[in-house]
Write an enzyme that holds these catalytic residues in place. Sequence first.
Site, PDB file in Angstrom:
ATOM      1  N   LYS A  46     -44.257  -2.649 -11.143  1.00  0.00           N
ATOM      2  CA  LYS A  46     -43.081  -3.184 -11.448  1.00  0.00           C
ATOM      3  C   LYS A  46     -42.861  -3.143 -12.841  1.00  0.00           C
ATOM      4  O   LYS A  46     -41.506  -3.015 -13.132  1.00  0.00           O
ATOM      5  CB  LYS A  46     -43.585  -4.865 -10.982  1.00  0.00           C
ATOM      6  CG  LYS A  46     -43.714  -5.043  -9.317  1.00  0.00           C
ATOM      7  CD  LYS A  46     -44.193  -6.179  -8.989  1.00  0.00           C
ATOM      8  CE  LYS A  46     -44.243  -6.509  -7.473  1.00  0.00           C
ATOM      9  NZ  LYS A  46     -44.759  -7.810  -7.128  1.00  0.00           N
ATOM     10  N   GLN A  66     -47.458 -13.392  -9.329  1.00  0.00           N
ATOM     11  CA  GLN A  66     -48.126 -12.563  -8.477  1.00  0.00           C
ATOM     12  C   GLN A  66     -49.269 -12.954  -7.594  1.00  0.00           C
ATOM     13  O   GLN A  66     -50.208 -13.687  -8.063  1.00  0.00           O
ATOM     14  CB  GLN A  66     -48.724 -11.289  -9.233  1.00  0.00           C
ATOM     15  CG  GLN A  66     -49.557 -10.320  -8.302  1.00  0.00           C
ATOM     16  CD  GLN A  66     -48.320  -9.400  -7.627  1.00  0.00           C
ATOM     17  OE1 GLN A  66     -47.368  -9.074  -8.068  1.00  0.00           O
ATOM     18  NE2 GLN A  66     -48.853  -9.060  -6.324  1.00  0.00           N
ATOM     19  N   ASP A  88     -39.011 -13.954  -6.692  1.00  0.00           N
ATOM     20  CA  ASP A  88     -39.600 -13.583  -5.434  1.00  0.00           C
ATOM     21  C   ASP A  88     -39.032 -14.253  -4.158  1.00  0.00           C
ATOM     22  O   ASP A  88     -39.215 -14.136  -2.877  1.00  0.00           O
ATOM     23  CB  ASP A  88     -41.139 -14.005  -5.509  1.00  0.00           C
ATOM     24  CG  ASP A  88     -42.155 -12.847  -5.358  1.00  0.00           C
ATOM     25  OD1 ASP A  88     -41.480 -11.796  -5.143  1.00  0.00           O
ATOM     26  OD2 ASP A  88     -43.421 -13.066  -5.856  1.00  0.00           O
TER      27      ASP A  88
END
Length: 309
Positions: free
Chosen positions: A57, A101, A124
């Site tokens: 990422k 994460q 997200d």
Amino acid sequence: MAIAEGARLLSGNAVRDQILEEVAADLRELAGRGIRPGLAVILAGNHPASEIYVRNKVKTCETLGISSEKITPPESVTTGQILELVDSLNGRDDIDGILVQLPLPPQVDARRVLLEVNPAKDVDGLHPVNIGNLVTQRPGLVPCTPAGIIELLKRNQVPIKGARAAVIGRSDMVGKPVAMLLLHEHATVTICHSRTRDLPAVAREADILVAAMGKPAFVTAEFVKPGATVIDVGINKLTDRAEVERLFPGNAKRLADIDTKGSTLVGDVHPDSVLAVAGALTPVPGGVGPLTIAMLMVNTVRAARLRRG
Ligand code: NAP
């Protein structure tokens, strides 16, 4: 490998490249207005797979010119400490996207942390506000993997409107949002899970079958309607040679992977079996995975636009 007439592999890499070109054009336009979007990633503890995901990422951000920041609290981090971190990122004007994460270390209350992220920075798309926006079709930030699956289908001209779709898996991150997005594209959607009765028969009804369960090579030809499009979301790293031999008897490449690299990557779909009946299948790796990162970049730019006007 027996391949059905017309069966094709739907590469995620080609679609990812297209999307990233569009993101790059957006970034040039924003740069003209003095805006450089920023993404912060919180990677707590030691989780080898997460470390690889986050590295990819951050690398993609660097390639595109999105500013990125990786914050790595130790495995012993508390819920309170992560909440403080999120709060400080919520308050920073140079940060447009905050990605926590998952999984977080077991002592951390992940639900509470996700709730703390400012919905405007929730790249997200997991905050209840964004889930609500998704369900009610309001502008917002959509979870990356499900959004990527829809892009993959559309850009490969797979008809969704009126199609029967089945999603195996009902997680907040993949199963439920992808089912909602398919519904918004006018598919008739069935959501399956571990208690679904006669799963192969339900799956066999589907023109579009999405497997998101985390069970290596579980979906075989008996789950697939001839000609169906099969989207394999699963990412399973197999390290046990005996399991690989059982799942892929006589597959020299898989065994060579185990012998040379110590592991082989397998989706939730058994490709050798499913390619014999499906119309199309996403490979693992190189299918849905690349799109998750691409859609994170899309969301970061979208968050910057929504928040900065
Ligand atoms: P998850 O939270 O563990 O959810 C798995 C779902 O599958 C659950 O709803 C579970 O049903 C269902 N399931 C498990 N075993 C089943 C069975 N035997 N029959 C029917 N349903 C079954 O997983 P997730 O986060 O959605 O991830 C799923 C997979 O996608 C994993 O392999 C993950 O690594 C991968 N993934 C890939 C990407 C990517 O970028 N490609 C992104 C995210 C996730 P119950 O609810 O009844 O337990």
